[in-house]
Design an enzyme around this catalytic site. Structure first.
Site, mmCIF file in Angstrom:
data_model
loop_
_atom_site.group_PDB
_atom_site.id
_atom_site.type_symbol
_atom_site.label_atom_id
_atom_site.label_comp_id
_atom_site.label_asym_id
_atom_site.label_seq_id
_atom_site.Cartn_x
_atom_site.Cartn_y
_atom_site.Cartn_z
ATOM 1 N N ASP A 286 1.172 -1.246 -0.143
ATOM 2 C CA ASP A 286 -0.092 0.177 0.020
ATOM 3 C C ASP A 286 0.650 1.132 0.031
ATOM 4 O O ASP A 286 1.962 0.935 -0.067
ATOM 5 C CB ASP A 286 -1.541 0.129 1.334
ATOM 6 C CG ASP A 286 -1.887 0.983 1.381
ATOM 7 O OD1 ASP A 286 -2.703 1.914 0.150
ATOM 8 O OD2 ASP A 286 -2.986 0.674 1.689
HETATM 9 C C1 BGC Z 1 -5.165 3.616 -0.215
HETATM 10 C C2 BGC Z 1 -5.013 2.347 -0.642
HETATM 11 C C3 BGC Z 1 -4.731 2.498 -1.695
HETATM 12 C C4 BGC Z 1 -3.876 3.277 -2.317
HETATM 13 C C5 BGC Z 1 -3.693 4.214 -3.637
HETATM 14 C C6 BGC Z 1 -4.038 3.752 0.686
HETATM 15 O O1 BGC Z 1 -3.526 5.209 1.255
HETATM 16 O O2 BGC Z 1 -4.865 2.205 1.595
HETATM 17 O O3 BGC Z 1 -6.727 1.614 -0.531
HETATM 18 O O4 BGC Z 1 -4.988 1.613 -3.518
HETATM 19 O O5 BGC Z 1 -3.869 4.707 -1.377
HETATM 20 O O6 BGC Z 1 -4.152 5.590 -4.050
#
Ligand code: BGC
Length: 762
Positions: A286
């Site tokens: 993530d």
């Molecule tokens: C979130 C994810 C997301 C990623 C990309 C993160 O802060 O937890 O769910 O896919 O950002 O935007």
């Protein structure tokens, strides 16, 4: 002779295997990637593992930006959340024309519940209980995204959550493992179709692996800790279902599991995902998941990046820990060349499967972008899907549906709030397009009724709170007049009306990432507004906006009708009007329990019995498992949702009371629409194992069917049960069905059910 036949059979089998499409494709892909990887330097391999943020990319000068320089140097594997064919094309051009090996990049996005056409937030979608519609929404999202340059979505989010304080409960499918697993598979199918190499399918990324929804105290990014038995039985199955459905990628979660951040968990990324489940795609962290391990207390950047690679992570989102430290770690033997090669190969394979090596611009077709996005057909589907997600929580004396005549007062901070209709995580949508409730009601009544509107109150009395809850352009246009003046204006129109529709609740960004709440009621100022509206003596319909289960005890006591509409997307206003006026009969059923108060959390239907269960019919008894100040009951149970009609259930007819070995039995009920209008009902099947080698839940969802019934019509619904449906992970983590006595329940929610008994004999 016998031996000759055997050899011949083996030869024929081998030849036919070689000629099946799949095998040939796999061989071709391997040959292609082997040849490419032979040419790659270590730096170029590490470049493929790098997924930076879209940073300074602006159409027209992609090539001159810092990111452009990195791309030219082969240091970028893909980008995400960059929008438009023009921008994506410009960036791809740098990769395939100016980098040494011309490797195309992949472009991801959080296409969570639609692209430009948005659908209900996932928690709302999970109340539809119709997998064809879930798949259809994902299919439309994939078509629109792929028409605009995107080939990879960070969805489905399948984290089970039983804590409505957690803001991201809005992004998942609720509390139930079976329902969540079914939805996970349908979404992957919708995004990826049967052929990932088509230009209108996109790669799914199941997230957040794992247990992100079990964050302590519902506080985002917080620690999780649970037994392996619970993990395997309740939290892991939806991720597995997505993997089994062919999801091409997996995203690691932010939280720790067993004291190890998921991003560094070899247990999760290698033992479970690859070895136990046979996952063949790639794993991405993530956002800055690797870097955050420094704050978790796992070491410096070099250390945590090596931990991630060793665990089985292939791609590093944003933080560039892999890019900047793995070379050093390799020279110090902290990681191996083979680990880097495997990660690089998996990412190249994903690009190969998407067809990017054949045509790096295959998702960059201006013609498609102009004709396939936000089309009338997509919007029509979105409206129908939105309507199916609404859950009618209360409807005293059949107040709903209301008539399209007389004067209707529409009041509340969410009534004229188009920016909020799509809900959280709607990054691709144009915020000016959604239909507000006000617009929807006006569209529906034409000249037949008078619609009066007033805001009635701000979202919250505290302007700082409202600021935190209306980010990313999702403004509620805070009214700077005094609370009294705003309220008085509303009461003036309420007094002129035949019926009041109060559009209140949460703003779109009161749920979602980093939007946890410790109190989960409707903000006080809106409750005061409701109280004042009720005092007029006019009938009040509460149209509830929310991204999570709320505590609605007072509202449930005082307000005659409550329709929960979640955040249902670009077509929200028209969909809400359709249901309020009865053109469509609501049929959504809750995928998450609504508690009476915050102190009951976590509250979920498939709990254990304990050694001191409360006797039936009692809400308190000393030395039993209960509270002094509130009953154990939810306000609204899992699976619950009313209709404008009523359904009656016959007793259950079992084909046999004995389920033997690998045989099956059937359970049949007759459902009758006992009201005056057509409606849909979600018929739910639950079981309970009465004695087990470990304690077992009091009920577990095992199946459901959504049926449509005309007024007065009856239908038989039959479920088939085999020992596979009764399997669970025992304390040795063996997946088994155990012989013995079971109960079987069928009903329209998890509480109000018919019962039958059967015995499993193995
Ligand atoms: C979130 C994810 C997301 C990623 C990309 C993160 O802060 O937890 O769910 O896919 O950002 O935007």
């Amino acid at each position: 002779m016998k031996l000759f036949t055997k050899v011949l059979t083996i030869v024929i089998l081998f030849v036919s295997l070689q000629t099946t499409g799949q095998t040939t494709d796999a061989v071709k892909m391997k040959t292609f990637i082997d040849a490419l990887m032979k040419k790659m330097t270590l730096d170029e391999k590490l470049g493929q593992l790098n997924l930076p943020g879209s940073g300074d990319i602006v159409t027209g000068h992609a090539a001159n930006s810092d990111l452009g320089k990195k791309i030219r140097e082969g240091k970028v594997g893909g980008l995400f959340n960059i929008k438009s064919v023009a921008k994506i094309k410009a960036v791809q051009k740098v990769a395939v024309e100016e980098s040494r090996l011309k490797i195309p990049m992949m472009f991801g996005m959080d296409v969570i519940h639609g692209y430009q056409t948005t659908f209900p937030i996932p928690l709302g979608m999970s109340c539809i209980w119709d997998m064809d519609l879930v798949e259809k929404a994902a299919r439309i999202a994939a078509t629109e995204a792929s028409a605009d340059g995107i080939c990879w979505t960070f969805s489905p989010m399948v984290d089970i959550s039983r804590d409505p304080r957690w803001g991201r409960i809005s992004e998942g499918n609720g509390e139930d493992t079976y329902l969540g697993s079914t939805i996970a598979a349908a979404m992957v199918k919708g995004y990826q179709g049967n052929d990932l190499s088509k230009n209108n399918t996109i790669m799914a990324c199941v997230k957040h692996f794992a247990l992100y929804g079990a964050a302590e105290a519902g506080r985002d990014y917080n620690t999780t800790d649970m037994s392996r038995v619970r993990m395997y039985n309740e939290y892991l199955p939806p991720y597995k279902a997505a993997v089994d459905a062919g999801a091409g990628s997996v995203m690691a979660s932010f939280n720790e599991v067993d004291g190890i951040p998921a991003t560094a968990s070899k247990f999760l990324m290698t033992d479970v995902l690859r070895n136990q489940w046979g996952f063949k795609g790639f794993v991405v962290t993530d956002y800055t998941g690797i870097n955050e391990m420094m704050d978790h207390g796992m070491g410096d950047l070099q250390k945590v990046a090596s931990l991630a690679l060793n665990a089985g992570i292939d791609m590093d989102m944003v933080g560039e820990g892999f890019l900047t430290t793995l070379k050093k770690s390799l020279s110090e033997k902290k990681v191996t060349q083979q680990q880097i090669d495997i990660a690089c190969r998996l990412i190249l394979e994903a690009k190969y499967k998407l067809g990017l090596f054949d045509d790096p611009y295959k998702y960059c077709n201006e013609q498609r972008a102009a004709t396939e996005i936000f089309t009338p057909a997509n919007r029509k589907a979105a409206k129908e899907i939105a309507e199916e997600s609404f859950v009618l929580l209360k409807n005293k004396n059949g107040l709903l549906p209301i008539r399209k005549s007389g004067t209707i007062a529409l009041i509340g901070p969410l009534a004229d709030a188009k920016e909020n209709m799509s809900g959280t995580w709607s990054v691709a949508t144009d915020m000016s397009t959604p239909i507000s409730v006000l617009q929807g009601l006006k569209n529906a009544v034409g000249g037949n009724a008078k619609i009066l509107y007033a805001k009635g109150s701000n979202l919250d009395a505290d302007s700082m709170f409202e600021q935190r809850a209306t980010v990313f352009g999702k403004t509620l246009h805070r009214d700077s007049r005094s609370n009294e003046v705003i309220l008085k204006e509303a009461l003036d129109i309420a007094n002129q009306a035949d019926v009041i529709v109060a559009a209140v609740g949460e703003s779109a960004e009161m749920s979602g990432e980093s939007a946890s709440r410790s109190e989960i009621g409707i903000p006080k100022i809106q409750q005061d507004l409701l109280a004042a509206l009720l005092k007029t003596g006019k009938p009040v319909v509460l149209v509830l906006f929310t991204g999570r289960p709320l505590t609605l005890q007072w509202e449930n006591e005082q307000v005659p009708a409550i329709l929960n509409v979640w955040f249902s997307g670009t077509e929200a206003g028209d969909a809400i009007a359709d249901v309020l006026f009865g053109n469509v009969n609501p049929s959504g059923k809750l995928s998450t329990t609504f508690p009476q108060n915050v102190g009951q959390i976590p509250l979920y239907y498939n709990h254990k019995n304990t050694g001191r269960p409360l006797p039936e019919g009692k809400w308190f008894q000393k030395f039993r498992s209960n509270y002094l100040d509130v009953s154990n009951d939810p306000l609204f149970p899992f699976g619950y949702g009313l209709s404008y009609t009523t359904f009656t259930y016959s007793d259950i007819a079992l084909s046999s009371n004995f389920l033997k070995g690998n045989q099956t039995i059937t359970a049949t009920v007759t459902i009758t629409n006992a009201g005056n209008v057509a409606g849909k009902e979600v018929v739910q099947l639950y079981t309970r194992q009465l004695v087990g080698s470990i304690t077992r839940p009091v009920k577990e969802l095992k199946g459901f069917q959504k049926i449509a019934l005309r007024a007065g019509e009856s239908k038989k619904v039959t479920f088939t049960i085999s020992n596979k449906d009764l399997k669970f992970y025992n304390s040795d983590l063996k997946y088994v069905a155990e012989p013995g006595n079971y109960k079987l329940f069928i009903g329209g929610n998890s509480r109000d059910v018919k019962e039958a008994d059967f015995k499993l004999e193995l």
